[in-house]
Design a protein around this motif. Structure first.
Motif, short mmCIF file in Angstrom:
data_model
loop_
_atom_site.label_atom_id
_atom_site.label_comp_id
_atom_site.label_asym_id
_atom_site.label_seq_id
_atom_site.Cartn_x
_atom_site.Cartn_y
_atom_site.Cartn_z
N MET A 60 -14.29 -6.73 -3.54
CA MET A 60 -14.79 -7.52 -4.51
C MET A 60 -14.17 -8.91 -4.34
O MET A 60 -13.05 -8.90 -4.25
CB MET A 60 -14.67 -7.18 -5.76
CG MET A 60 -15.78 -7.24 -6.74
SD MET A 60 -15.53 -7.02 -8.69
CE MET A 60 -15.16 -5.24 -8.46
N GLY A 61 -15.13 -10.01 -3.94
CA GLY A 61 -14.64 -11.08 -3.58
C GLY A 61 -14.37 -11.90 -4.64
O GLY A 61 -14.60 -11.86 -5.74
N TRP A 121 -22.99 -13.92 -14.30
CA TRP A 121 -23.15 -12.50 -14.10
C TRP A 121 -22.82 -11.68 -15.16
O TRP A 121 -23.49 -11.04 -15.47
CB TRP A 121 -22.10 -12.25 -12.94
CG TRP A 121 -22.38 -10.75 -12.28
CD1 TRP A 121 -23.29 -10.38 -11.42
CD2 TRP A 121 -22.20 -9.60 -12.99
NE1 TRP A 121 -23.74 -9.26 -11.44
CE2 TRP A 121 -22.58 -8.51 -12.10
CE3 TRP A 121 -21.11 -9.33 -13.87
CZ2 TRP A 121 -22.69 -7.08 -12.38
CZ3 TRP A 121 -20.78 -7.91 -13.91
CH2 TRP A 121 -21.45 -6.97 -13.19
N VAL A 122 -21.53 -12.26 -16.13
CA VAL A 122 -21.24 -11.25 -17.16
C VAL A 122 -22.45 -11.37 -18.11
O VAL A 122 -22.86 -10.49 -18.93
CB VAL A 122 -19.84 -11.99 -17.64
CG1 VAL A 122 -19.79 -11.23 -18.90
CG2 VAL A 122 -18.78 -11.23 -16.78
N PHE A 156 -23.00 -2.90 -10.32
CA PHE A 156 -24.10 -3.66 -9.86
C PHE A 156 -23.73 -4.67 -9.14
O PHE A 156 -24.62 -5.70 -8.75
CB PHE A 156 -24.89 -3.94 -11.29
CG PHE A 156 -25.24 -2.75 -11.97
CD1 PHE A 156 -26.51 -1.98 -11.33
CD2 PHE A 156 -25.02 -2.22 -13.22
CE1 PHE A 156 -26.84 -0.85 -12.00
CE2 PHE A 156 -25.47 -1.25 -14.04
CZ PHE A 156 -26.50 -0.53 -13.39
N ARG A 157 -22.39 -5.01 -9.05
CA ARG A 157 -21.94 -6.29 -8.41
C ARG A 157 -22.28 -6.40 -6.78
O ARG A 157 -22.82 -7.43 -6.25
CB ARG A 157 -20.68 -6.68 -8.62
CG ARG A 157 -20.42 -7.63 -9.62
CD ARG A 157 -19.09 -8.03 -9.69
NE ARG A 157 -19.03 -9.25 -10.45
CZ ARG A 157 -17.90 -9.83 -10.83
NH1 ARG A 157 -16.73 -9.22 -10.57
NH2 ARG A 157 -17.61 -10.94 -11.41
N GLY A 158 -22.26 -5.15 -6.25
CA GLY A 158 -22.08 -5.12 -4.57
C GLY A 158 -23.44 -4.71 -4.09
O GLY A 158 -23.49 -4.10 -2.97
N THR A 192 -27.97 2.92 -8.16
CA THR A 192 -28.30 1.69 -8.82
C THR A 192 -29.62 1.05 -8.39
O THR A 192 -30.19 0.18 -9.22
CB THR A 192 -27.27 0.46 -8.25
OG1 THR A 192 -27.20 0.56 -6.96
CG2 THR A 192 -25.94 1.12 -8.92
N ASN A 193 -30.34 1.68 -7.56
CA ASN A 193 -31.64 1.26 -7.15
C ASN A 193 -32.72 2.06 -7.81
O ASN A 193 -32.71 3.30 -7.28
CB ASN A 193 -31.87 1.36 -5.69
CG ASN A 193 -33.36 0.71 -5.11
OD1 ASN A 193 -34.22 0.78 -6.08
ND2 ASN A 193 -33.42 0.86 -3.76
#
Length: 148
Positions: free
Chosen positions: A1-2, A12-13, A39-41, A94-95
């Motif tokens: 996670m960057g 995002w939150v 969901f972040r990546g 997640t898709n």
């Protein structure tokens, strides 16, 4: 996670909180933390066990039962898609768009079949409608490839 810029992380939150509320779920701390992992990546296929391990490695204290419950709540709310591949293990995607999957035996890994590949549609019985078509094609390396 960057490392995200603080403004980006706050946006995002805020977006996840809105999506959870829209889905009828209270944005609890644990739901937000699990949603951030999911969901972040980009699109992912995960099991509850793998997500639990990922959370533990990041120092997130959450029980496996809570992970299972959250994944099922997200699925019921339309945020995830459950995939039945094996009798003993559920995968979550997640898709949530209509698409198909390969299950790679031996690796226990799921990958999306490229968009545009159509797997035959079966007409439903009278009075019924198709809600979703879940096609999972099980694959493995060719036996000749294993010898060479």
């Amino acid at each position: 996670m960057g490392h995200a810029e603080p403004h980006t992380a706050i946006c995002w939150v805020s977006r996840v909180q809105r999506e959870l509320k829209h889905a009828g779920l209270r944005p609890t701390r644990q739901r937000l933390l699990l949603a951030s992992l999911l969901f972040r990546g980009g699109d992912r296929h995960v099991t509850a066990e793998a997500l639990h391990l990922e959370a533990e490695r990041l120092g997130i204290s959450v029980s496996l039962a809570t992970v299972y419950n959250t994944l099922h709540q997200f699925t019921e709310a339309g945020l995830l898609r459950a995939l039945a591949v094996e009798a003993t293990k559920a995968y979550f995607d997640t898709n949530v768009s209509d698409h198909h999957h390969f299950f790679i035996e031996g690796e226990n890994r799921i990958v999306d079949i490229p968009e545009g590949v159509v797997v035959g549609e079966v007409p439903p019985p009278d009075g019924m409608e198709i809600v979703n078509i879940d096609v999972v094609i099980r694959i493995r390396p060719k036996r000749d490839a294993l010898r060479g």
